[in-house]
Design a protein around this motif. Structure first.
Motif, short mmCIF file in Angstrom:
data_model
loop_
_atom_site.label_atom_id
_atom_site.label_comp_id
_atom_site.label_asym_id
_atom_site.label_seq_id
_atom_site.Cartn_x
_atom_site.Cartn_y
_atom_site.Cartn_z
N ASN A 220 36.39 18.88 -100.67
CA ASN A 220 37.76 18.17 -100.48
C ASN A 220 38.01 17.84 -99.20
OD1 ASN A 220 40.44 17.49 -100.65
ND2 ASN A 220 40.98 19.11 -101.94
N THR A 221 38.29 16.68 -98.89
CA THR A 221 38.76 16.16 -97.26
C THR A 221 39.93 16.80 -97.01
OG1 THR A 221 37.90 14.03 -97.96
CG2 THR A 221 39.01 14.23 -96.04
N LEU A 222 41.05 16.67 -97.93
CA LEU A 222 42.37 17.39 -97.46
C LEU A 222 42.22 18.93 -97.34
CD1 LEU A 222 44.74 15.14 -99.85
CD2 LEU A 222 44.23 15.20 -97.09
N GLN A 223 41.21 19.60 -97.97
CA GLN A 223 41.17 20.96 -97.85
C GLN A 223 40.50 21.20 -96.52
OE1 GLN A 223 38.45 23.18 -100.36
NE2 GLN A 223 39.30 25.10 -100.10
N THR A 224 39.52 20.19 -96.00
CA THR A 224 38.94 20.50 -94.78
C THR A 224 39.98 20.48 -93.71
OG1 THR A 224 36.69 19.81 -95.47
CG2 THR A 224 37.35 19.73 -93.08
N LEU A 225 40.97 19.29 -93.80
CA LEU A 225 41.90 19.02 -92.88
C LEU A 225 43.00 20.41 -92.97
CD1 LEU A 225 42.91 16.72 -91.02
CD2 LEU A 225 43.89 16.05 -92.76
N ALA A 226 43.21 20.91 -93.82
CA ALA A 226 44.19 21.87 -93.98
C ALA A 226 43.56 22.98 -93.41
CB ALA A 226 44.43 22.44 -95.44
N SER A 227 42.37 23.28 -93.68
CA SER A 227 41.67 24.56 -92.62
C SER A 227 41.81 24.68 -91.35
CB SER A 227 40.30 24.90 -93.21
OG SER A 227 39.43 23.85 -92.89
N GLN A 228 41.95 23.28 -90.89
CA GLN A 228 41.91 23.32 -89.30
C GLN A 228 43.41 23.69 -88.82
OE1 GLN A 228 39.30 19.36 -89.84
NE2 GLN A 228 40.26 19.26 -88.09
N ALA A 229 44.37 23.97 -89.76
CA ALA A 229 45.46 24.42 -89.05
C ALA A 229 45.42 25.85 -88.46
CB ALA A 229 46.63 24.26 -90.26
N GLY A 230 44.67 26.57 -89.14
CA GLY A 230 44.36 27.97 -88.84
C GLY A 230 45.99 28.99 -88.70
N VAL A 231 46.92 28.51 -89.72
CA VAL A 231 48.20 29.39 -89.73
C VAL A 231 47.92 30.58 -90.63
CG1 VAL A 231 49.24 27.29 -89.00
CG2 VAL A 231 49.17 27.71 -91.34
N LEU A 232 48.91 31.63 -90.58
CA LEU A 232 48.94 32.51 -91.63
C LEU A 232 50.38 32.53 -92.37
CD1 LEU A 232 47.61 35.38 -88.99
CD2 LEU A 232 46.47 33.98 -90.72
N ASP A 233 51.16 31.79 -92.19
CA ASP A 233 52.48 31.54 -92.81
C ASP A 233 52.61 30.48 -93.50
OD1 ASP A 233 52.81 30.52 -90.45
OD2 ASP A 233 54.92 31.04 -90.40
N GLY A 234 53.55 30.28 -94.32
CA GLY A 234 54.10 29.17 -94.85
C GLY A 234 53.31 28.24 -95.74
N LYS A 235 53.26 26.78 -95.71
CA LYS A 235 52.55 25.95 -96.35
C LYS A 235 51.97 25.12 -95.51
CE LYS A 235 53.88 27.40 -100.54
NZ LYS A 235 53.24 28.40 -101.27
N ILE A 236 50.84 24.60 -95.80
CA ILE A 236 49.77 23.64 -95.07
C ILE A 236 49.85 22.20 -95.89
CG2 ILE A 236 47.95 22.93 -93.59
CD1 ILE A 236 47.21 26.22 -94.03
N ILE A 237 50.33 21.07 -95.20
CA ILE A 237 50.33 19.92 -96.06
C ILE A 237 49.42 18.87 -95.05
CG2 ILE A 237 51.73 17.94 -97.06
CD1 ILE A 237 54.05 19.95 -97.40
N PRO A 238 48.19 18.71 -95.45
CA PRO A 238 47.38 17.51 -94.98
C PRO A 238 47.73 16.36 -95.28
CG PRO A 238 45.89 18.83 -96.32
CD PRO A 238 47.59 19.57 -96.29
N MET A 239 47.82 15.25 -94.69
CA MET A 239 48.23 13.97 -95.05
C MET A 239 47.36 12.90 -94.47
SD MET A 239 52.56 13.66 -95.19
CE MET A 239 52.67 13.83 -93.47
N LEU A 240 46.73 12.14 -95.10
CA LEU A 240 45.85 10.76 -94.61
C LEU A 240 46.48 9.75 -95.03
CD1 LEU A 240 42.53 12.04 -95.80
CD2 LEU A 240 43.68 12.05 -93.56
N ASP A 241 46.58 8.73 -94.09
CA ASP A 241 47.46 7.45 -94.03
C ASP A 241 46.77 6.64 -95.01
OD1 ASP A 241 49.19 5.48 -93.29
OD2 ASP A 241 48.01 4.95 -91.79
N ALA A 242 47.53 6.16 -95.98
CA ALA A 242 47.28 4.96 -97.04
C ALA A 242 47.70 3.72 -96.56
CB ALA A 242 47.86 5.31 -98.37
#
Length: 224
Positions: A96-118
């Motif tokens: 999943n492209t967005l999962q890859t992008l989320a994994s790059q955040a490297g955070v331990l709290d909250g939510k991660i929302i990757p977004m790609l421009d449409a």
């Protein structure tokens, strides 16, 4: 021991990595406005294999970004991945492209929302927990001042939409990680290895990228 070739071409970033047991050994990538994937991808594949000190016969699987993302970019990456899998008789892993992008955040709290421009104020987005489990599935959505307002904890945005979205998404708990713009094949390494260990692979013959929205061809205007 496993060597997995990771291919990421869903965005302007043409990215290829070699991973050994889930750890990135080498990554080659370039992000250009002109989408140079067709020219760069096979060169990068040859370079990372040679510079990692292995041969194509040492590869145990190929992982490819499955989308959402650029139609042309995804087609180029998937075609290359399928060709290698056929030639080497090894499994294909879809990431999943967005999962890859989320994994790059490297955070331990909250939510991660990757977004790609449409286009315009539309984005492809998904909501992840810090452990990369899915909190909300992929959507193509129009961003406005009420988007993601249901999240009261810290929200980290990644992707190439910061410039157009940060003037609209202004809540105090929203954080734009603007240096994480495109997904990278280096970040696919752990994800693809986890899938490989679980035999979570796709059918090489029938696998198609996840475009999220139908690819549309606009007919040329008729001459009067």
């Amino acid at each position: 021991m496993s060597f997995i070739l990771n291919i990421e071409t869903a965005t302007k970033n043409c990215s290829v990595s070699i991973a050994k047991n889930g750890e990135t050994v080498l990554c080659r990538e370039i992000a250009e406005e002109g989408y140079s994937h067709a020219e760069k991808l096979h060169v990068f594949i040859e370079e990372v294999i040679e510079q990692s000190g292995i041969t194509v016969q040492d590869l145990t699987a190929i992982a490819v970004s499955q989308g959402p993302g650029s139609y042309t970019g995804l087609r180029i990456g998937v075609s290359a991945a399928k060709g290698l899998c056929y030639a080497l008789n090894i499994p294909l892993i879809a990431v999943n492209t967005l999962q890859t992008l989320a994994s790059q955040a490297g955070v331990l709290d909250g939510k991660i929302i990757p977004m790609l421009d449409a286009r315009r104020m539309e984005v492809y987005s998904e909501v992840f927990n810090p452990d990369l489990s899915v909190d909300r599935a992929i959507k193509a959505e129009i961003i406005d001042e009420n988007s993601f307002s249901e999240y009261t904890e810290k929200v980290y945005f990644t992707g190439d939409c910061a410039e157009k979205c940060k003037t609209v998404l202004t809540k105090e708990n929203f954080v734009f990680l603007e240096d994480i713009k495109y997904p990278s094949a280096a970040a696919m390494s752990k994800i693809s290895f986890d899938k490989y260990q679980k035999s979570d692979t796709v059918d090489v013959a029938y696998f198609e990228p996840y475009y999220l929205k139908d690819f549309m061809i606009t007919a040329p205007a008729s001459k009067k």
